[in-house]
Design a protein around this motif. Structure first.
Motif, PDB file in Angstrom:
ATOM      1  N   THR A  29       0.815  -1.218   0.000  1.00 22.57           N
ATOM      2  CA  THR A  29       0.000   0.000   0.000  1.00 22.57           C
ATOM      3  C   THR A  29       0.851   1.272   0.000  1.00 22.57           C
ATOM      4  N   ARG A  30       2.102   1.152   0.421  1.00 12.27           N
ATOM      5  CA  ARG A  30       2.978   2.332   0.476  1.00 12.27           C
ATOM      6  C   ARG A  30       4.284   2.032  -0.236  1.00 12.27           C
ATOM      7  N   ARG A  31       4.636   2.912  -1.150  1.00 12.20           N
ATOM      8  CA  ARG A  31       5.889   2.771  -1.887  1.00 12.20           C
ATOM      9  C   ARG A  31       6.846   3.858  -1.410  1.00 12.20           C
ATOM     10  N   PRO A  32       7.948   3.516  -0.754  1.00 16.42           N
ATOM     11  CA  PRO A  32       8.879   4.527  -0.255  1.00 16.42           C
ATOM     12  C   PRO A  32       9.534   5.298  -1.389  1.00 16.42           C
ATOM     13  N   ARG A  33       9.795   6.570  -1.140  1.00 19.56           N
ATOM     14  CA  ARG A  33      10.483   7.440  -2.091  1.00 19.56           C
ATOM     15  C   ARG A  33      11.985   7.268  -1.881  1.00 19.56           C
ATOM     16  N   VAL A  34      12.693   6.930  -2.966  1.00 13.94           N
ATOM     17  CA  VAL A  34      14.066   6.440  -2.841  1.00 13.94           C
ATOM     18  C   VAL A  34      15.052   7.276  -3.656  1.00 13.94           C
ATOM     19  N   ALA A  35      16.188   7.591  -3.022  1.00 11.42           N
ATOM     20  CA  ALA A  35      17.301   8.237  -3.721  1.00 11.42           C
ATOM     21  C   ALA A  35      18.467   7.262  -3.785  1.00 11.42           C
ATOM     22  N   CYS A  36      18.889   6.913  -4.990  1.00 13.31           N
ATOM     23  CA  CYS A  36      20.020   5.999  -5.193  1.00 13.31           C
ATOM     24  C   CYS A  36      21.242   6.818  -5.614  1.00 13.31           C
ATOM     25  N   ILE A  37      22.275   6.784  -4.805  1.00 17.88           N
ATOM     26  CA  ILE A  37      23.475   7.587  -5.046  1.00 17.88           C
ATOM     27  C   ILE A  37      24.569   6.704  -5.643  1.00 17.88           C
ATOM     28  N   GLU A  38      24.965   7.010  -6.896  1.00 17.66           N
ATOM     29  CA  GLU A  38      25.945   6.190  -7.602  1.00 17.66           C
ATOM     30  C   GLU A  38      27.368   6.736  -7.494  1.00 17.66           C
ATOM     31  N   TRP A  39      27.512   7.975  -7.108  1.00 16.73           N
ATOM     32  CA  TRP A  39      28.835   8.533  -6.814  1.00 16.73           C
ATOM     33  C   TRP A  39      28.663   9.539  -5.685  1.00 16.73           C
ATOM     34  N   MET A  40      29.659   9.621  -4.805  1.00 20.78           N
ATOM     35  CA  MET A  40      29.459  10.340  -3.556  1.00 20.78           C
ATOM     36  C   MET A  40      29.993  11.770  -3.560  1.00 20.78           C
ATOM     37  N   GLU A  41      31.059  12.035  -4.316  1.00 19.23           N
ATOM     38  CA  GLU A  41      31.605  13.385  -4.370  1.00 19.23           C
ATOM     39  C   GLU A  41      32.361  13.590  -5.677  1.00 19.23           C
ATOM     40  N   PRO A  42      31.800  14.386  -6.607  1.00 17.10           N
ATOM     41  CA  PRO A  42      30.501  15.058  -6.549  1.00 17.10           C
ATOM     42  C   PRO A  42      29.357  14.040  -6.614  1.00 17.10           C
ATOM     43  N   ILE A  43      28.211  14.448  -6.161  1.00 22.14           N
ATOM     44  CA  ILE A  43      27.114  13.509  -5.987  1.00 22.14           C
ATOM     45  C   ILE A  43      26.420  13.218  -7.329  1.00 22.14           C
ATOM     46  N   MET A  44      26.143  11.939  -7.553  1.00 26.36           N
ATOM     47  CA  MET A  44      25.522  11.476  -8.793  1.00 26.36           C
ATOM     48  C   MET A  44      24.427  10.476  -8.462  1.00 26.36           C
ATOM     49  N   ALA A  45      23.331  10.540  -9.199  1.00 24.78           N
ATOM     50  CA  ALA A  45      22.238   9.585  -9.014  1.00 24.78           C
ATOM     51  C   ALA A  45      22.425   8.400  -9.954  1.00 24.78           C
ATOM     52  N   ALA A  46      21.806   7.277  -9.626  1.00 26.03           N
ATOM     53  CA  ALA A  46      21.881   6.080 -10.472  1.00 26.03           C
ATOM     54  C   ALA A  46      20.839   6.152 -11.584  1.00 26.03           C
ATOM     55  N   GLY A  47      21.259   5.808 -12.794  1.00 20.67           N
ATOM     56  CA  GLY A  47      20.343   5.803 -13.934  1.00 20.67           C
ATOM     57  C   GLY A  47      20.260   4.430 -14.571  1.00 20.67           C
ATOM     58  N   PRO A  80      22.802  10.736 -13.906  1.00 23.65           N
ATOM     59  CA  PRO A  80      22.964  12.190 -13.935  1.00 23.65           C
ATOM     60  C   PRO A  80      23.646  12.729 -12.678  1.00 23.65           C
ATOM     61  N   TRP A  81      24.380  13.820 -12.840  1.00 24.03           N
ATOM     62  CA  TRP A  81      24.862  14.537 -11.676  1.00 24.03           C
ATOM     63  C   TRP A  81      23.675  15.176 -10.978  1.00 24.03           C
ATOM     64  N   MET A  82      23.769  15.366  -9.683  1.00 23.04           N
ATOM     65  CA  MET A  82      22.700  16.011  -8.935  1.00 23.04           C
ATOM     66  C   MET A  82      23.314  16.976  -7.936  1.00 23.04           C
ATOM     67  N   THR A  83      22.485  17.785  -7.310  1.00 22.25           N
ATOM     68  CA  THR A  83      22.977  18.743  -6.327  1.00 22.25           C
ATOM     69  C   THR A  83      22.447  18.385  -4.946  1.00 22.25           C
ATOM     70  N   TRP A  84      23.135  18.883  -3.946  1.00 24.24           N
ATOM     71  CA  TRP A  84      22.671  18.656  -2.580  1.00 24.24           C
ATOM     72  C   TRP A  84      21.323  19.323  -2.348  1.00 24.24           C
ATOM     73  N   ASN A  85      21.104  20.467  -2.977  1.00 22.59           N
ATOM     74  CA  ASN A  85      19.809  21.133  -2.823  1.00 22.59           C
ATOM     75  C   ASN A  85      18.677  20.261  -3.362  1.00 22.59           C
ATOM     76  N   GLU A  86      18.934  19.567  -4.466  1.00 22.15           N
ATOM     77  CA  GLU A  86      17.907  18.679  -5.029  1.00 22.15           C
ATOM     78  C   GLU A  86      17.608  17.525  -4.089  1.00 22.15           C
ATOM     79  N   LEU A  87      18.665  16.954  -3.514  1.00 16.86           N
ATOM     80  CA  LEU A  87      18.467  15.854  -2.575  1.00 16.86           C
ATOM     81  C   LEU A  87      17.707  16.321  -1.338  1.00 16.86           C
ATOM     82  N   LEU A  88      18.092  17.466  -0.810  1.00 18.25           N
ATOM     83  CA  LEU A  88      17.433  17.982   0.390  1.00 18.25           C
ATOM     84  C   LEU A  88      15.977  18.331   0.112  1.00 18.25           C
TER      85      LEU A  88
END
Length: 309
Positions: free
Chosen positions: A171-189, A213-221
Motif C-alpha cells: 500500500t505504500r511505496r517509499p520514495r528512494v534516492a540511489c546515489i551512484e557517486w558520492m563526491e561530486p554527488i551522482m544519481a543512479a540511472g 545524472p549529476w545532482m545537487t545537494w539542494n535537489e536531494l534535500l
C-alpha cells in the motif's frame, strides 16, 4: 553437430558473470582487471589495466578521470601482447560507459595492433533492463549456446516477475534516492530506476534507460527521500564506509528524513547494481528487502547491504 569450444576473453565484469552462468567458465582464458566474480576467475591473466590511480577519495578519482579524458579517449589500457599469447576466438566488451570498463573502442584499437587470432568481438550495450537480456542472448549465440542463454533469461525474468507481483500489492511505496557517486554527488540511472520500481519503490532521481545524472545537494534535500541508498560505482561496502564522511559532513545531512529515521543504507554497488548481468536479479531482491522487510527476506542484509549506522 557438436559445438567447438571457444577461447573467451572478457573485458567487462558483467560479461564474465554471463559467461559463468552460461556454463562456459572453463572456456574463459582471460579477463579484465575488474573481473572478480566468480572467485575462480581471479587466477586468470588480466588483459587490461587502468591509466589512473583508483585509490583515493571519490573527489580525487573523479578529478583523475576528468584529467585523463582531457588527453585520451579512454581511461583503460588493453594488453595486446597478452591477447596475442592467449589467442582468443571471442572477446567480450561493452559500449555503455567509457569510464566504467574497457570499451569497444579500446578493443578495436587493440585489434588494429594486430591480434593474430582474429577473434570475434561482442559488445554488450545495456541501457535498459531489457538490454541486459539482449546482451545475454548475444553472448550465448556468439558462443554457440543459444538455448542456455534463453533458459537463463527466462529464469531471470521469472524471478523478477515474482518480486514485482508481490511488491505491487503493497500500500505504500517509499520514495528512494540511489546515489551512484558520492563526491561530486551522482544519481543512479539506466536499469536502476527500473529495479527500484519493480521492487516496490518510487525512484526520485535518474531516468530509466538514460545515463546516470549529476545532482545537487539542494535537489536531494528538497526531495527529502524516505530511503537513501549509497551504491557508488566500483566501491564495495568497506570502501563506501571509508568514504562515508563526504556525505555525512554535509551541513543539512542530519535533517534528511531518511537519516532521522535510520533509513540510509550502504549497498555493494560494485558486485550488484553497477554490473548489468545476471546478478541484477539479486539487486532487485536487495531493494525489495530494504523497501519492504515485512514481506521480503532473501538473506542479503549484512552481506550485500548494511545500515549506515
Amino acid at each position: 553437430m557438436q559445438r567447438r569450444p571457444e577461447r573467451i576473453v572478457s573485458l567487462i565484469a558483467s560479461a564474465t558473470e554471463i559467461v559463468d552462468r552460461l556454463g562456459l567458465l572453463d572456456e574463459l582464458v582471460g579477463r579484465s582487471h575488474e573481473c572478480d566474480y566468480p572467485p575462480q576467475v581471479l587466477s586468470l591473466p588480466k588483459c587490461s589495466s587502468a591509466k589512473l590511480d583508483v585509490n583515493g577519495s571519490s573527489l580525487e578519482i573523479d578529478q583523475r578521470v576528468k584529467d585523463v579524458l582531457k588527453d585520451a579517449t579512454s581511461v583503460y589500457n588493453v594488453d595486446v601482447e597478452l591477447l596475442n599469447q592467449l589467442e582468443p576466438t571471442l572477446i567480450l566488451t561493452q559500449t555503455q560507459c567509457e569510464v566504467c570498463a574497457v570499451s569497444l573502442k579500446d578493443v578495436e584499437a587493440a585489434m588494429c595492433a594486430v591480434v593474430t587470432s582474429q577473434p570475434r568481438i561482442v559488445a554488450c550495450e545495456p541501457n535498459w533492463l531489457s538490454d541486459v537480456w539482449k546482451d545475454i542472448e548475444r553472448v550465448a549465440v556468439a558462443a554457440g549456446v543459444a538455448e542456455r542463454g534463453a533458459e537463463l533469461i527466462a529464469d531471470s525474468q521469472l524471478r523478477l516477475d515474482e518480486i514485482s507481483q508481490t511488491a505491487s500489492e503493497v500500500t505504500r511505496r517509499p520514495r528512494v534516492a540511489c546515489i551512484e557517486w558520492m563526491e561530486p554527488i551522482m544519481a543512479a540511472g539506466n536499469w536502476v530506476p527500473e529495479l527500484v520500481t519493480l521492487a516496490g519503490g518510487e525512484n526520485l532521481f535518474g531516468v530509466a534507460g538514460q545515463h546516470s545524472p549529476w545532482m545537487t545537494w539542494n535537489e536531494l534535500l528538497a526531495s527529502d527521500p524516505d530511503i537513501v541508498l549509497a551504491m557508488p560505482c566500483g566501491f564495495d561496502i568497506p570502501r563506501i564506509q571509508q568514504e562515508w564522511p563526504c556525505l555525512a559532513k554535509q551541513p543539512e545531512w542530519a535533517k534528511l528524513r531518511a537519516v532521522q529515521e535510520k533509513q540510509v543504507y550502504i549497498v555493494d554497488g560494485n558486485q550488484y547494481f553497477n554490473r548489468p548481468g545476471p546478478r541484477l536479479v539479486e539487486s532487485a531482491e536487495i531493494l525489495a528487502e530494504i523497501f519492504h522487510p515485512q514481506i521480503f527476506s532473501f538473506g542479503h542484509r549484512g552481506n550485500a547491504y548494511i545500515p549506515s549506522e
